[in-house]
Design a protein around this motif. Structure first.
Motif, PDB file in Angstrom:
ATOM      1  N   ARG A   1       0.831  -1.214   0.000  1.00 11.53           N
ATOM      2  CA  ARG A   1       0.000   0.000   0.000  1.00 11.53           C
ATOM      3  C   ARG A   1       0.860   1.257   0.000  1.00 11.53           C
ATOM      4  O   ARG A   1       0.494   2.281  -0.570  1.00 11.53           O
ATOM      5  CB  ARG A   1      -0.917   0.021   1.226  1.00 11.53           C
ATOM      6  CG  ARG A   1      -2.022  -1.022   1.180  1.00 11.53           C
ATOM      7  CD  ARG A   1      -2.743  -1.085   2.506  1.00 11.53           C
ATOM      8  NE  ARG A   1      -3.474   0.138   2.788  1.00 11.53           N
ATOM      9  CZ  ARG A   1      -3.771   0.586   3.998  1.00 11.53           C
ATOM     10  NH1 ARG A   1      -3.358  -0.091   5.062  1.00 11.53           N
ATOM     11  NH2 ARG A   1      -4.458   1.700   4.158  1.00 11.53           N
TER      12      ARG A   1
ATOM     13  N   SER B   1     -17.307  -6.208   9.249  1.00 13.57           N
ATOM     14  CA  SER B   1     -16.542  -4.957   9.162  1.00 13.57           C
ATOM     15  C   SER B   1     -15.070  -5.241   8.912  1.00 13.57           C
ATOM     16  O   SER B   1     -14.421  -4.573   8.099  1.00 13.57           O
ATOM     17  CB  SER B   1     -16.730  -4.150  10.447  1.00 13.57           C
ATOM     18  OG  SER B   1     -15.927  -2.982  10.424  1.00 13.57           O
TER      19      SER B   1
ATOM     20  N   ARG C   1     -14.568  -6.259   5.314  1.00 15.14           N
ATOM     21  CA  ARG C   1     -14.634  -5.114   4.388  1.00 15.14           C
ATOM     22  C   ARG C   1     -13.329  -4.321   4.442  1.00 15.14           C
ATOM     23  O   ARG C   1     -12.827  -3.844   3.421  1.00 15.14           O
ATOM     24  CB  ARG C   1     -15.823  -4.216   4.751  1.00 15.14           C
ATOM     25  CG  ARG C   1     -17.176  -4.773   4.335  1.00 15.14           C
ATOM     26  CD  ARG C   1     -18.255  -3.689   4.383  1.00 15.14           C
ATOM     27  NE  ARG C   1     -18.422  -3.156   5.726  1.00 15.14           N
ATOM     28  CZ  ARG C   1     -19.252  -3.659   6.639  1.00 15.14           C
ATOM     29  NH1 ARG C   1     -19.980  -4.740   6.346  1.00 15.14           N
ATOM     30  NH2 ARG C   1     -19.360  -3.102   7.835  1.00 15.14           N
ATOM     31  N   ASP C   2     -12.793  -4.170   5.664  1.00 12.31           N
ATOM     32  CA  ASP C   2     -11.536  -3.446   5.818  1.00 12.31           C
ATOM     33  C   ASP C   2     -10.403  -4.178   5.107  1.00 12.31           C
ATOM     34  O   ASP C   2      -9.554  -3.563   4.448  1.00 12.31           O
ATOM     35  CB  ASP C   2     -11.220  -3.292   7.302  1.00 12.31           C
ATOM     36  CG  ASP C   2     -10.001  -2.411   7.551  1.00 12.31           C
ATOM     37  OD1 ASP C   2     -10.018  -1.243   7.115  1.00 12.31           O
ATOM     38  OD2 ASP C   2      -9.034  -2.886   8.175  1.00 12.31           O
TER      39      ASP C   2
ATOM     40  N   GLN D   1     -10.741  -6.199   2.530  1.00  9.86           N
ATOM     41  CA  GLN D   1     -10.963  -6.063   1.094  1.00  9.86           C
ATOM     42  C   GLN D   1     -10.454  -4.713   0.584  1.00  9.86           C
ATOM     43  O   GLN D   1      -9.831  -4.631  -0.477  1.00  9.86           O
ATOM     44  CB  GLN D   1     -12.456  -6.222   0.798  1.00  9.86           C
ATOM     45  CG  GLN D   1     -12.781  -6.245  -0.691  1.00  9.86           C
ATOM     46  CD  GLN D   1     -14.258  -6.484  -0.951  1.00  9.86           C
ATOM     47  OE1 GLN D   1     -15.101  -6.200  -0.098  1.00  9.86           O
ATOM     48  NE2 GLN D   1     -14.584  -7.022  -2.107  1.00  9.86           N
ATOM     49  N   ARG D   2     -10.717  -3.655   1.366  1.00  9.98           N
ATOM     50  CA  ARG D   2     -10.240  -2.319   0.966  1.00  9.98           C
ATOM     51  C   ARG D   2      -8.713  -2.259   0.907  1.00  9.98           C
ATOM     52  O   ARG D   2      -8.130  -1.743  -0.053  1.00  9.98           O
ATOM     53  CB  ARG D   2     -10.772  -1.271   1.950  1.00  9.98           C
ATOM     54  CG  ARG D   2     -10.268   0.146   1.704  1.00  9.98           C
ATOM     55  CD  ARG D   2     -10.818   1.113   2.744  1.00  9.98           C
ATOM     56  NE  ARG D   2     -10.416   0.752   4.097  1.00  9.98           N
ATOM     57  CZ  ARG D   2      -9.226   1.050   4.613  1.00  9.98           C
ATOM     58  NH1 ARG D   2      -8.309   1.687   3.890  1.00  9.98           N
ATOM     59  NH2 ARG D   2      -8.931   0.701   5.848  1.00  9.98           N
ATOM     60  N   LYS D   3      -8.063  -2.792   1.933  1.00  9.71           N
ATOM     61  CA  LYS D   3      -6.600  -2.741   1.981  1.00  9.71           C
ATOM     62  C   LYS D   3      -5.974  -3.592   0.879  1.00  9.71           C
ATOM     63  O   LYS D   3      -4.955  -3.194   0.290  1.00  9.71           O
ATOM     64  CB  LYS D   3      -6.108  -3.203   3.350  1.00  9.71           C
ATOM     65  CG  LYS D   3      -6.417  -2.213   4.466  1.00  9.71           C
ATOM     66  CD  LYS D   3      -5.949  -2.724   5.826  1.00  9.71           C
ATOM     67  CE  LYS D   3      -6.207  -1.681   6.908  1.00  9.71           C
ATOM     68  NZ  LYS D   3      -5.805  -2.168   8.253  1.00  9.71           N
TER      69      LYS D   3
ATOM     70  N   ALA E   1      -7.285  -4.149  -2.008  1.00  5.97           N
ATOM     71  CA  ALA E   1      -7.470  -3.415  -3.264  1.00  5.97           C
ATOM     72  C   ALA E   1      -6.443  -2.295  -3.383  1.00  5.97           C
ATOM     73  O   ALA E   1      -5.869  -2.055  -4.457  1.00  5.97           O
ATOM     74  CB  ALA E   1      -8.885  -2.848  -3.322  1.00  5.97           C
ATOM     75  N   GLU E   2      -6.203  -1.570  -2.274  1.00  6.07           N
ATOM     76  CA  GLU E   2      -5.208  -0.495  -2.287  1.00  6.07           C
ATOM     77  C   GLU E   2      -3.815  -1.050  -2.579  1.00  6.07           C
ATOM     78  O   GLU E   2      -2.996  -0.394  -3.221  1.00  6.07           O
ATOM     79  CB  GLU E   2      -5.212   0.235  -0.956  1.00  6.07           C
ATOM     80  CG  GLU E   2      -6.461   1.072  -0.722  1.00  6.07           C
ATOM     81  CD  GLU E   2      -6.487   1.675   0.683  1.00  6.07           C
ATOM     82  OE1 GLU E   2      -5.599   1.354   1.491  1.00  6.07           O
ATOM     83  OE2 GLU E   2      -7.418   2.460   0.961  1.00  6.07           O
TER      84      GLU E   2
ATOM     85  N   ARG F   1      -3.300  -3.596  -4.371  1.00 10.61           N
ATOM     86  CA  ARG F   1      -3.404  -4.232  -5.701  1.00 10.61           C
ATOM     87  C   ARG F   1      -3.050  -5.715  -5.626  1.00 10.61           C
ATOM     88  O   ARG F   1      -2.398  -6.276  -6.499  1.00 10.61           O
ATOM     89  CB  ARG F   1      -2.509  -3.500  -6.696  1.00 10.61           C
ATOM     90  CG  ARG F   1      -2.955  -2.068  -6.975  1.00 10.61           C
ATOM     91  CD  ARG F   1      -1.891  -1.245  -7.620  1.00 10.61           C
ATOM     92  NE  ARG F   1      -1.453  -1.840  -8.881  1.00 10.61           N
ATOM     93  CZ  ARG F   1      -0.370  -1.432  -9.549  1.00 10.61           C
ATOM     94  NH1 ARG F   1       0.381  -0.462  -9.039  1.00 10.61           N
ATOM     95  NH2 ARG F   1      -0.028  -2.001 -10.677  1.00 10.61           N
TER      96      ARG F   1
END
Length: 490
Positions: free
Chosen positions: A433, A475, A478-479, A481-483, A485-486, A488
């Motif tokens: 990240r 939660s 989801r966190d 998944q976000r990290k 994605a950031e 990659r």
């Protein structure tokens, strides 16, 4: 208002007078100021005073060679590059000057202008309905010249003009004050009497720019300079375009002069010059145009050399630090010479034998080494250095990071390292990240290692450990998944 300085010849060719009235134009007054500088300067006289006071004209005519030298100088400027003989232009200029002098003497004699003083300023600067603007301007300038005739210093003259200027209420009156004040503050010593002396060129520019762009307030006036408050008040309430142009000329003089902009460190001096270019942009143009641009470029070129670069690199611990600092400067500075020197410096640094071992300071953890190499790689890729050299140096850094990963087996140890699978994954995710891995094979290698960790059967349980509630578990996912994605990774 964008001011562009002009050479003597350029101004003279813009003011080729053919009639006596032509001598009173702004360009012609500029030529008179330049051609008669040796006479006017020591006597604290301006071109306007000379033009509107017969006694000053007679004194110049009777001064010996001063008038002749001024006419010859002007004629030589005006015929430069032309087939007109300079003697012919001298003859014609004398005809114009002699007629203007006789006409002015007759007009002033018939008008008998009352010397303009603070006591009669309100009445004399009020235009009667029957007096047209041209007649009012002639009377006002003749009265101003008469009122200044016995003043012997710039300070006294400027003080008088500022005081009577406070009584000027309308456009025509303020235009006359503006014309004379602009000429009075042209000499450097006259400006110092008005707004004070400057410790550095940068201080002077910083004081003058708000006056030029009309953002200065009377409360900004230097408190220890007697004339400053009056000057600031006048510029705060009136357009004063000629006066602001004269101030812009002083800014260009400071920029093109030899004095340092600051008394601070070399790095601060360079930073000041870089920022100054933006501050000098007015109405979409640079004050001083190409003259200013070239002067600023010369200042940067002088600041960057083999003798000064070590001073700029003080505090760096390794070759990588020095490359990063040089690249930061390369993005900020302008001009081929300054940018070219920094590019050469970076290329030579990266061309040292075994430079890969010198890119980072000693004692860094593996994690910090990875991040340092990633930051250096990003800086190189984002730089404006010549493409081929930039790509070659970026590839060096990428190879150094790959060698470090091979040597330490950082990614391979994730599967059998200490801590939970989730903790080990997040170490890699956070590095990704932050852009710690160089784009390409190293980043791909890190992402592949992270994906391997996620496939471990104990990963999900370790990641959700302690989250007993369904909402909390959702939660956390989801966190994650976000990290991911950031980073990659997915």
């Amino acid at each position: 208002m964008v001011f562009t300085p002009r050479e003597d010849i350029e101004v003279a060719k813009a003011a080729v007078c053919e009639e006596p009235a032509d001598l009173f134009t702004a360009d012609a007054r500029d030529v008179i100021t330049r051609a008669c500088s040796a006479y006017l300067g020591p006597r604290k006289l301006t071109a306007l005073e000379l033009l509107y006071h017969p006694r000053h004209q007679a004194d110049l005519t009777n001064s010996g060679t001063s008038a002749m030298q001024a006419v010859q100088k002007t004629a030589s400027w005006q015929v430069r590059g032309m087939s007109v003989p300079v003697s012919e232009r001298i003859r014609r200029l004398w005809e114009i000057v002699d007629k203007a002098r006789l006409d002015m003497a007759a007009q002033v004699d018939a008008l008998a202008p009352e010397p303009l003083t603070p006591q009669n300023a309100t009445s004399l600067l009020t235009r009667p309905p029957e007096e047209d603007v041209a007649a009012f301007a002639f009377r006002t300038l003749a009265s101003l010249a008469a009122g200044l005739a016995e003043k012997k210093t710039w300070k006294d003259k400027i003080d008088t003009v500022l005081t009577v200027g406070a009584a000027a209420a309308d456009g025509p009156a303020l235009a006359c004050i503006d014309m004379l004040l602009a000429e009075l503050i042209r000499p450097a010593d006259a400006l110092a009497e008005t707004v004070g002396a400057f410790e550095t060129a940068g201080d002077g520019i910083g004081l003058l720019l708000p006056l030029i762009d009309a953002t200065a307030k009377p409360t900004d006036a230097p408190p220890k300079v007697p004339l400053a408050v009056q000057f600031y008040k006048l510029l705060a309430r009136a357009p004063m375009p000629e006066t602001r142009t004269a101030l812009a000329a002083h800014v260009v003089r400071q920029v093109t002069g030899p004095d340092k902009m600051t008394n601070r460190s070399l790095a601060d001096e360079i930073g000041f010059v870089v920022e100054l270019r933006e501050r000098l942009m007015v109405d979409g143009g640079l004050i001083g145009g190409e003259t200013t641009q070239e002067a600023l470029e010369r200042r940067l070129a002088r600041s960057l050399s083999d003798q000064t670069i070590d001073m700029l690199m003080q505090g760096t611990q390794c070759a990588g630090d020095r490359v990063m600092r040089a690249l930061t400067l390369h993005r900020k500075v302008f001009g081929e010479a300054a940018q070219g020197y920094l590019e050469q410096y970076v290329v030579e640094l990266m061309g040292q034998p075994q430079v890969e071992s010198k890119l980072m300071p000693e004692g860094l953890s593996v994690r910090k080494q990875i991040k340092a190499l990633g930051a250096l790689h990003r800086s190189l890729k984002a730089s404006t250095i010549t493409g081929r050299a930039r790509d070659r140096m970026a590839n060096q850094v990428e190879q150094a990071q790959a060698a470090l990963l091979d040597k330490t087996r950082l990614l391979e140890k994730l599967n059998d390292g200490s801590g939970s699978a989730a903790e080990r994954l997040m170490r890699v995710v956070d590095l990704c990240r932050e852009g710690a891995f160089t784009d390409g094979r190293n980043a791909d290698r890190a992402r592949a290692a992270a994906q391997q960790l996620m496939k471990r059967p104990d990963f999900l349980d370790s990641y959700l450990d302690g989250a007993s509630q369904k909402g909390e578990r959702a939660s956390r996912l989801r966190d994650l998944q976000r990290k991911l994605a950031e980073a990659r990774i997915v």
